[in-house]
Design a protein around this motif. Sequence first.
Motif, PDB file in Angstrom:
ATOM      1  N   ILE A 121       0.841  -1.199   0.000  1.00 53.45           N
ATOM      2  CA  ILE A 121       0.000   0.000   0.000  1.00 53.45           C
ATOM      3  C   ILE A 121       0.874   1.247   0.000  1.00 53.45           C
ATOM      4  O   ILE A 121       1.856   1.331   0.735  1.00 53.45           O
ATOM      5  N   TYR A 122       0.503   2.219  -0.814  1.00 52.16           N
ATOM      6  CA  TYR A 122       1.090   3.560  -0.734  1.00 52.16           C
ATOM      7  C   TYR A 122      -0.037   4.484  -0.306  1.00 52.16           C
ATOM      8  O   TYR A 122      -0.890   4.850  -1.110  1.00 52.16           O
ATOM      9  N   TRP A 123      -0.055   4.834   0.982  1.00 53.95           N
ATOM     10  CA  TRP A 123      -1.116   5.693   1.498  1.00 53.95           C
ATOM     11  C   TRP A 123      -0.549   7.090   1.692  1.00 53.95           C
ATOM     12  O   TRP A 123       0.327   7.312   2.504  1.00 53.95           O
ATOM     13  N   ALA A 124      -1.099   8.035   0.951  1.00 53.18           N
ATOM     14  CA  ALA A 124      -0.529   9.380   0.896  1.00 53.18           C
ATOM     15  C   ALA A 124      -1.068  10.321   1.966  1.00 53.18           C
ATOM     16  O   ALA A 124      -0.587  11.446   2.085  1.00 53.18           O
ATOM     17  N   GLY A 125      -2.066   9.889   2.743  1.00 55.99           N
ATOM     18  CA  GLY A 125      -2.615  10.738   3.790  1.00 55.99           C
ATOM     19  C   GLY A 125      -3.542  11.800   3.237  1.00 55.99           C
ATOM     20  O   GLY A 125      -4.160  11.649   2.173  1.00 55.99           O
ATOM     21  N   GLU A 126      -3.657  12.911   3.952  1.00 52.36           N
ATOM     22  CA  GLU A 126      -4.529  14.018   3.548  1.00 52.36           C
ATOM     23  C   GLU A 126      -3.745  14.935   2.604  1.00 52.36           C
ATOM     24  O   GLU A 126      -3.125  15.909   3.030  1.00 52.36           O
ATOM     25  N   LEU A 182      -2.474  15.557  -5.907  1.00 52.42           N
ATOM     26  CA  LEU A 182      -3.048  14.210  -5.888  1.00 52.42           C
ATOM     27  C   LEU A 182      -2.470  13.361  -7.012  1.00 52.42           C
ATOM     28  O   LEU A 182      -2.054  12.219  -6.790  1.00 52.42           O
ATOM     29  N   ARG A 183      -2.400  13.904  -8.220  1.00 50.50           N
ATOM     30  CA  ARG A 183      -1.862  13.130  -9.345  1.00 50.50           C
ATOM     31  C   ARG A 183      -0.385  12.803  -9.126  1.00 50.50           C
ATOM     32  O   ARG A 183       0.078  11.708  -9.487  1.00 50.50           O
ATOM     33  N   THR A 184       0.348  13.719  -8.514  1.00 54.52           N
ATOM     34  CA  THR A 184       1.766  13.473  -8.218  1.00 54.52           C
ATOM     35  C   THR A 184       1.921  12.311  -7.251  1.00 54.52           C
ATOM     36  O   THR A 184       2.751  11.417  -7.456  1.00 54.52           O
ATOM     37  N   GLU A 185       1.110  12.312  -6.207  1.00 56.68           N
ATOM     38  CA  GLU A 185       1.178  11.224  -5.225  1.00 56.68           C
ATOM     39  C   GLU A 185       0.761   9.896  -5.852  1.00 56.68           C
ATOM     40  O   GLU A 185       1.327   8.844  -5.534  1.00 56.68           O
ATOM     41  N   MET A 186      -0.199   9.922  -6.745  1.00 58.94           N
ATOM     42  CA  MET A 186      -0.635   8.693  -7.406  1.00 58.94           C
ATOM     43  C   MET A 186       0.505   8.073  -8.203  1.00 58.94           C
ATOM     44  O   MET A 186       0.686   6.844  -8.216  1.00 58.94           O
ATOM     45  N   ARG A 187       1.310   8.897  -8.865  1.00 59.56           N
ATOM     46  CA  ARG A 187       2.451   8.381  -9.633  1.00 59.56           C
ATOM     47  C   ARG A 187       3.476   7.730  -8.696  1.00 59.56           C
ATOM     48  O   ARG A 187       4.116   6.733  -9.066  1.00 59.56           O
ATOM     49  N   GLU A 188       3.634   8.299  -7.495  1.00 59.51           N
ATOM     50  CA  GLU A 188       4.602   7.747  -6.541  1.00 59.51           C
ATOM     51  C   GLU A 188       4.228   6.335  -6.104  1.00 59.51           C
ATOM     52  O   GLU A 188       5.089   5.550  -5.705  1.00 59.51           O
ATOM     53  N   ALA A 189       2.946   6.009  -6.152  1.00 58.58           N
ATOM     54  CA  ALA A 189       2.501   4.681  -5.709  1.00 58.58           C
ATOM     55  C   ALA A 189       3.010   3.568  -6.611  1.00 58.58           C
ATOM     56  O   ALA A 189       3.138   2.421  -6.180  1.00 58.58           O
ATOM     57  N   ARG A 190       3.275   3.889  -7.865  1.00 55.59           N
ATOM     58  CA  ARG A 190       3.736   2.911  -8.852  1.00 55.59           C
ATOM     59  C   ARG A 190       2.800   1.694  -8.879  1.00 55.59           C
ATOM     60  O   ARG A 190       1.624   1.852  -9.172  1.00 55.59           O
ATOM     61  N   ASN A 191       3.297   0.491  -8.546  1.00 54.31           N
ATOM     62  CA  ASN A 191       2.456  -0.705  -8.668  1.00 54.31           C
ATOM     63  C   ASN A 191       1.852  -1.141  -7.331  1.00 54.31           C
ATOM     64  O   ASN A 191       1.443  -2.287  -7.171  1.00 54.31           O
ATOM     65  N   ARG A 192       1.780  -0.215  -6.376  1.00 49.75           N
ATOM     66  CA  ARG A 192       1.113  -0.500  -5.102  1.00 49.75           C
ATOM     67  C   ARG A 192      -0.293   0.098  -5.099  1.00 49.75           C
ATOM     68  O   ARG A 192      -0.579   1.015  -5.861  1.00 49.75           O
ATOM     69  N   ILE A 193      -1.164  -0.419  -4.257  1.00 50.86           N
ATOM     70  CA  ILE A 193      -2.471   0.210  -4.085  1.00 50.86           C
ATOM     71  C   ILE A 193      -2.263   1.622  -3.568  1.00 50.86           C
ATOM     72  O   ILE A 193      -1.497   1.847  -2.630  1.00 50.86           O
ATOM     73  N   PHE A 194      -2.931   2.561  -4.190  1.00 50.97           N
ATOM     74  CA  PHE A 194      -2.819   3.952  -3.761  1.00 50.97           C
ATOM     75  C   PHE A 194      -4.045   4.335  -2.940  1.00 50.97           C
ATOM     76  O   PHE A 194      -5.186   4.025  -3.310  1.00 50.97           O
ATOM     77  N   GLY A 195      -3.803   5.020  -1.823  1.00 52.83           N
ATOM     78  CA  GLY A 195      -4.906   5.510  -1.010  1.00 52.83           C
ATOM     79  C   GLY A 195      -4.614   6.889  -0.465  1.00 52.83           C
ATOM     80  O   GLY A 195      -3.458   7.272  -0.287  1.00 52.83           O
ATOM     81  N   PHE A 196      -5.677   7.638  -0.222  1.00 55.37           N
ATOM     82  CA  PHE A 196      -5.521   8.961   0.383  1.00 55.37           C
ATOM     83  C   PHE A 196      -6.842   9.348   1.031  1.00 55.37           C
ATOM     84  O   PHE A 196      -7.855   8.654   0.886  1.00 55.37           O
ATOM     85  N   GLU A 197      -6.838  10.474   1.757  1.00 53.52           N
ATOM     86  CA  GLU A 197      -8.021  10.903   2.508  1.00 53.52           C
ATOM     87  C   GLU A 197      -8.437  12.311   2.123  1.00 53.52           C
ATOM     88  O   GLU A 197      -7.600  13.156   1.832  1.00 53.52           O
ATOM     89  N   THR A 198      -9.743  12.532   2.178  1.00 50.03           N
ATOM     90  CA  THR A 198     -10.308  13.867   1.998  1.00 50.03           C
ATOM     91  C   THR A 198     -11.231  14.176   3.168  1.00 50.03           C
ATOM     92  O   THR A 198     -12.120  13.378   3.480  1.00 50.03           O
TER      93      THR A 198
END
Length: 280
Positions: free
Chosen positions: A56-61, A89-105
Motif C-alpha cells: 500500500i502507498y497511502w498518501a494521507g490528507e 493528488l496526481r503526483t502522489e498517485m504516480r509515486e505509488a507505482r504498482n502498489r495500491i494507492f490511497g488517500f483521505e479527503t
Amino acid sequence: MSELLQPFIGHQTRRYAKAVLNPLLGIFRPGNVAMFHVGRVGSTVVVGMLQQHRRIYWAGEVFQREHDRYMEAVASGGYSLPEDPLKVLRTEMREARNRIFGFETKFLDEHHLKVIGLDLERYVDTLSELGFERFVVLKRKNVLRRLISGAVLRETGQFHIRADQKRQKRRFHLDLHRIPLGARYLDLVDAIRMIEEGHEHLDRLLAGKQVCELSYEEHISDDPLVAYRKVMEFMGLEPGKPDILLRKTNPDPLSDMIENYDELREMVGKTSYRWMLESG
C-alpha cells in the motif's frame, strides 16, 4: 570536473528514471482507494497501520497543506485557489507505482473542498475519472464528541497521543456558539447538523459504488485493528500485524472535561442529539 558533476548526473538520472517508470508501473497498480471523513474520527490511527503494509502507498490528507495555507490566508484577508488544485493528488498517485494507492479527503465544504474548487458531487465524479473505484467512509456517530475533540485541539494544539505517551486530563470552557469547522464558527447544534447532513449527501453520491463504511464506535474505539482488517479485506490484501501507534485523546466523560457542562446539557438536551451527552 567529472567528479563534481557525478552527483548531479546521478540525481538527474534518478529523476528521469522515476518520471519514466512511475507512470508505467502505475499501469499494474491493483487499484486506487479514496477515504472520506470529517477529521477527529480515528482516521489517523487506521491510516498509521495501513502505511505499514508494503503493498500500500497511502498518501494521507494530500490537500491538508493547501488547506493550512487557506486558513492562514483567510485570517489575513484573502485566498486564491492554486492553478491546478489536483496536481498534488496526481503526483502522489504516480509515486505509488504498482502498489495500491490511497488517500483521505475531509469532505465538508469548510474543509478540503475549499481548496479543490469543486463541490462534493463533482469531486466524486472527478475521482472516478481518475481511476478511483473503491471508497472508504469513516463516520463517528457521536458527532458531539467529534466537535469537542476539535475544540480541544484548538485549545491545546495537540493532535494525537502516541500509544506510549501519558495522557493528561483536560478541563476547559466550551463556547457553545463558536464551534470551529474549517475557517467558520457555528452554534453547536448547527455544527452537528452540518456534519450529519454532509454524510447523508456523501452516502447518496456513493450509492451503487464499492464502499467500505467504518464507524468509530464499532470499528475503532475499542480496537482499531477491527477497522484495519475490514479495510484490508476490502482491498483484497492480507492484513499482517501492524503496530497501533496512537491512543485515544479524549476518552473522559464530557462532564469531567467541560467546565460549563450544565450549559451544554441544557442546549443539547432539548434536541434529538441528547443521547450524545452520555455516549462515548
